[in-house]
Design an enzyme around this catalytic site. Structure first.
Site, PDB file in Angstrom:
ATOM      1  CG  HIS A 170       0.594   5.302   0.478  1.00  0.00           C
ATOM      2  ND1 HIS A 170       0.956   4.766  -0.751  1.00  0.00           N
ATOM      3  CD2 HIS A 170       0.777   4.312   1.379  1.00  0.00           C
ATOM      4  CE1 HIS A 170       1.323   3.512  -0.584  1.00  0.00           C
ATOM      5  NE2 HIS A 170       1.220   3.207   0.688  1.00  0.00           N
ATOM      6  CG  ASP A 171       4.640   4.178   1.289  1.00  0.00           C
ATOM      7  OD1 ASP A 171       3.854   4.247   2.250  1.00  0.00           O
ATOM      8  OD2 ASP A 171       4.791   3.161   0.582  1.00  0.00           O
ATOM      9  CD  GLU A 203       5.698  -0.815  -2.545  1.00  0.00           C
ATOM     10  OE1 GLU A 203       5.896   0.295  -2.054  1.00  0.00           O
ATOM     11  OE2 GLU A 203       5.310  -1.791  -1.864  1.00  0.00           O
ATOM     12  CG  ASP A 212       2.411  -3.481   0.348  1.00  0.00           C
ATOM     13  OD1 ASP A 212       2.424  -2.257   0.166  1.00  0.00           O
ATOM     14  OD2 ASP A 212       2.902  -4.045   1.346  1.00  0.00           O
ATOM     15  CG  ASP A 254      -2.352  -1.336  -1.986  1.00  0.00           C
ATOM     16  OD1 ASP A 254      -1.466  -2.208  -1.980  1.00  0.00           O
ATOM     17  OD2 ASP A 254      -2.124  -0.116  -1.909  1.00  0.00           O
TER      18      ASP A 254
HETATM   19  O1  TEU Z   1       5.760  -0.017   1.187  1.00  0.00           O
HETATM   20  C1  TEU Z   1       6.924  -0.731   0.845  1.00  0.00           C
HETATM   21  C2  TEU Z   1       8.113  -0.272   1.497  1.00  0.00           C
HETATM   22  O2  TEU Z   1       9.073  -1.016   1.594  1.00  0.00           O
HETATM   23  C3  TEU Z   1       8.201   0.899   2.385  1.00  0.00           C
HETATM   24  O3  TEU Z   1       9.328   0.662   3.162  1.00  0.00           O
HETATM   25  C4  TEU Z   1       8.413   2.202   1.776  1.00  0.00           C
HETATM   26  O4  TEU Z   1       9.632   2.201   1.121  1.00  0.00           O
HETATM   27  C5  TEU Z   1       8.441   3.147   2.945  1.00  0.00           C
HETATM   28  O5  TEU Z   1       7.106   3.313   3.345  1.00  0.00           O
HETATM   29  C6  TEU Z   1       9.029   4.453   2.653  1.00  0.00           C
HETATM   30  O6  TEU Z   1       9.128   5.141   3.857  1.00  0.00           O
HETATM   31  C7  TEU Z   1       4.555  -0.705   1.193  1.00  0.00           C
HETATM   32  C8  TEU Z   1       3.400   0.262   1.380  1.00  0.00           C
HETATM   33  O7  TEU Z   1       3.333   1.136   0.299  1.00  0.00           O
HETATM   34  C9  TEU Z   1       3.562   0.959   2.709  1.00  0.00           C
HETATM   35  O8  TEU Z   1       2.568   1.924   2.920  1.00  0.00           O
HETATM   36  C10 TEU Z   1       3.484  -0.094   3.769  1.00  0.00           C
HETATM   37  O9  TEU Z   1       3.724   0.484   5.027  1.00  0.00           O
HETATM   38  C11 TEU Z   1       4.488  -1.221   3.544  1.00  0.00           C
HETATM   39  O10 TEU Z   1       4.499  -1.694   2.207  1.00  0.00           O
HETATM   40  C12 TEU Z   1       4.142  -2.415   4.411  1.00  0.00           C
HETATM   41  O11 TEU Z   1       2.960  -3.015   3.955  1.00  0.00           O
END
Ligand code: TEU
Length: 557
Positions: A326-327, A252, A195, A88
């Site tokens: 994970h999100d 992403e 990311d 990542d």
């Molecule tokens: O997430 C990108 C993102 O925009 C997030 O808003 C995602 O849509 C959100 O977590 C959904 O609730 C990335 C990573 O995957 C995330 O874990 C990080 O917190 C974020 O970037 C900031 O680095």
């Protein structure tokens, strides 16, 4: 691609957190599943405001996860088994603890320009409400600007105040990041998952955007896909050798659309390789509200969106196929039926439907055994900063605690972050001590040991799907055709090359269905894979099948 969220995967040293030796200890499990590539969520040094997505040192491993030598061992062991490692890479922002940002706090420092420092809005008093340079909202609640009383200026943070946005306009920033990535490539990593990469270019000068009901601008169109995005990514690709060395480049992209992703992942453009997109996961909330504004999704919408991405990138770009990470909440709880009767069947059917599409399937740890949402019932159980911010703001705005808990139970990122359920022991075989986040109470039944012992488990279904993709080129290359677009229970499509045609048919409901009219004849077709041992004339609840159509059955396309 198998995503590991290291904090929640396996704790080898009894400190309540997962770590790299824990990952190394489970590689046979991944190899047996058939995994080709591991995507490792961040393990860099970090104050862990956002569980490692706030990096304070890109070139070292956080002691919570182990040492650099452990990462070297992971790379070597993966390579021994023929698997690759994708790291990542968080390039839109660092942590406030990063030495670059610490220096940047001094207005006289050459690093000042490495971040977005701005004075208060014209004719306002710095540090008072409304004096922020623009009306932008942070993705994680509140405003996107933090005030620094020492210099009297604000810095931009599209995520938490602990995650200041880097200024990619400054060529020194880009060179420092590219050099760091080249060192990771030399260390043996096989690619990166970038990311929220489409946030790195901003439209200058930074200015107010359309305001939502709270007076803040939530419009990703204002902050994402800025005018220099492609230029920056091409420069990165060339400087790090992404295309030249055939490294995986997973981007992403927050709120990206089909036409843009088609350009960004077109190999001819030498930008990115694969797109992680969000449109299909935006269907179960109010379209004008945040993800917490719950609304049931409709299968016809999900099919329409997935089909648009299949067709939109076909022949040019490349999709990441995912329902979970994970999100996101657990897919079986979100799109399937996680009741005891249908949990395993619906998890299998979601997988069948997803894995036979064109693109690279992503499995998020635990998805392959059908892990469910966390089932938390009190605010104290949630640890994620986004969830905590939401709960605080919603309660302050008058939302009832039970509504807040319902929104969190459906959508909190912690749903996917409960420790991996390895076995039925008190801490799920994840750790010998009470883990940093509670284990899912249902780990006593839903766990890896139980899945491995049951030939009919979700795990073996995933293994079959992976094997099928490895065996049949049509799964990779075949043209996609959505069937029955208006059916609100059946998800069916074809994958076709000149030689072969596959039919995927799936009942996305907890009720049996008649065999749908309008599907190709399957009387001489070969059944390659199914969720139910006996294929009848109709479809049982959550039944899915993959057929290879006989030469005579193929619809003329
Ligand atoms: O997430 C990108 C993102 O925009 C997030 O808003 C995602 O849509 C959100 O977590 C959904 O609730 C990335 C990573 O995957 C995330 O874990 C990080 O917190 C974020 O970037 C900031 O680095």
């Amino acid at each position: 691609m198998y995503q590991i969220y290291p904090r929640s995967f396996a704790d080898s040293n009894g400190d309540a957190m997962g770590d790299l030796p824990g990952v190394v200890g489970r590689l046979d499990y991944l190899a047996d599943l058939g995994v080709d590539v591991v995507w490792l969520s961040p393990v860099y040094r970090s104050p862990m405001d956002d569980n490692g997505y706030d990096i304070s040192d890109y070139e070292d491993v956080d002691p919570l996860f182990g040492r650099l030598a452990d990462l070297d061992a992971l790379i070597a062991r993966l390579h021994q088994r023929g698997m690759k490692l994708v790291m990542d890479m968080v390039l839109n922002h660092t942590s406030v603890e990063h030495p670059w940002f610490r220096e940047s706090r001094n207005p006289a420092s050459p690093k000042r320009d490495w971040y977005y420092w701005r004075p208060a809005r014209h004719r306002t008093l710095a540090g008072t409400p409304g004096a922020e340079p623009t009306n932008w909202a942070s993705f994680f609640g509140g405003r996107a600007w933090a005030y620094d009383p020492t210099s009297g200026e604000y810095y931009l943070h599209l995520y938490t105040p602990g995650q200041p946005d880097l200024n990619w306009e400054n060529p020194d920033v880009r060179q420092a990041l590219f050099a760091m990535m080249r060192r990771w490539v030399e260390r043996g990593v096989d690619g990166f998952r970038f990311d929220c990469i489409n946030l790195i270019s901003k439209t200058l000068p930074l200015a107010d955007g359309p305001a939502g009901p709270d007076g803040l601008c939530h419009d990703a169109g204002v902050v994402a896909d800025g005018p220099r995005f492609q230029e920056f990514v091409r420069e990165m690709n060339q400087s790090v050798g992404l295309s030249e060395r055939d490294l995986l480049a997973v981007g992403e992209m927050v709120l990206v659309d089909v036409p843009k992703a088609r350009v960004y992942t077109n190999p001819d453009n030498r930008e990115l390789g694969l797109a992680i997109t969000f449109e299909h996961l935006e269907l179960d909330h109010d379209p004008n509200g945040p993800k917490w504004s719950l609304k049931p999704y409709r299968l016809v919408d999900l099919k329409r969106v997935l089909a648009a991405w299949q067709n939109g990138l076909a022949g040019v770009g490349w999709n990441c196929l995912y329902l979970e990470n994970h999100d996101q909440p657990r897919s079986v709880s979100r799109f399937g039926d996680d009741s005891p009767q249908f949990r395993a069947l619906s998890a299998k059917t979601l997988a069948t439907t997803l894995h036979m599409l064109q693109g690279t399937p992503f499995i998020y740890q635990g998805e392959e055994i059908g892990m469910t949402n966390a089932g938390f019932t009190s605010l104290e159980q949630y640890k994620d900063i986004e969830s905590q911010n939401y709960a605080r703001e919603a309660l302050a705005a008058g939302t009832s605690e039970s509504d807040v808990l319902a929104a969190l139970a459906a959508k909190s990122r912690d749903n996917a972050r409960t420790p991996m359920s390895w076995d039925a022991s008190p801490f799920a075989g994840f750790s010998p001590v009470t883990p940093w986040l509670e284990v899912n109470a249902n780990h006593t039944e839903i766990n890896v040991a139980a899945a491995l012992a049951d030939q009919d488990s979700v795990y073996y279904h995933y293994r079959q799907l992976i094997a099928l993709r490895h065996e049949l080129p049509v799964v990779t290359t075949g043209k996609f055709t959505l069937l029955l677009p208006d059916d609100d229970r059946i998800f069916a499509y074809l994958r076709s090359t000149d030689e072969v045609q596959l039919l995927v048919v799936a009942n996305w409901s907890s009720m049996p269905a008649e065999w749908p009219a309008g599907l190709p004849d399957v009387s001489t077709a070969t059944l390659l894979l199914n969720t139910h041992s006996e294929a009848t004339g109709g479809l049982a609840a959550w039944e899915s099948r993959v057929y290879r159509l006989g030469a005579n059955d193929r619809p003329d396309l």
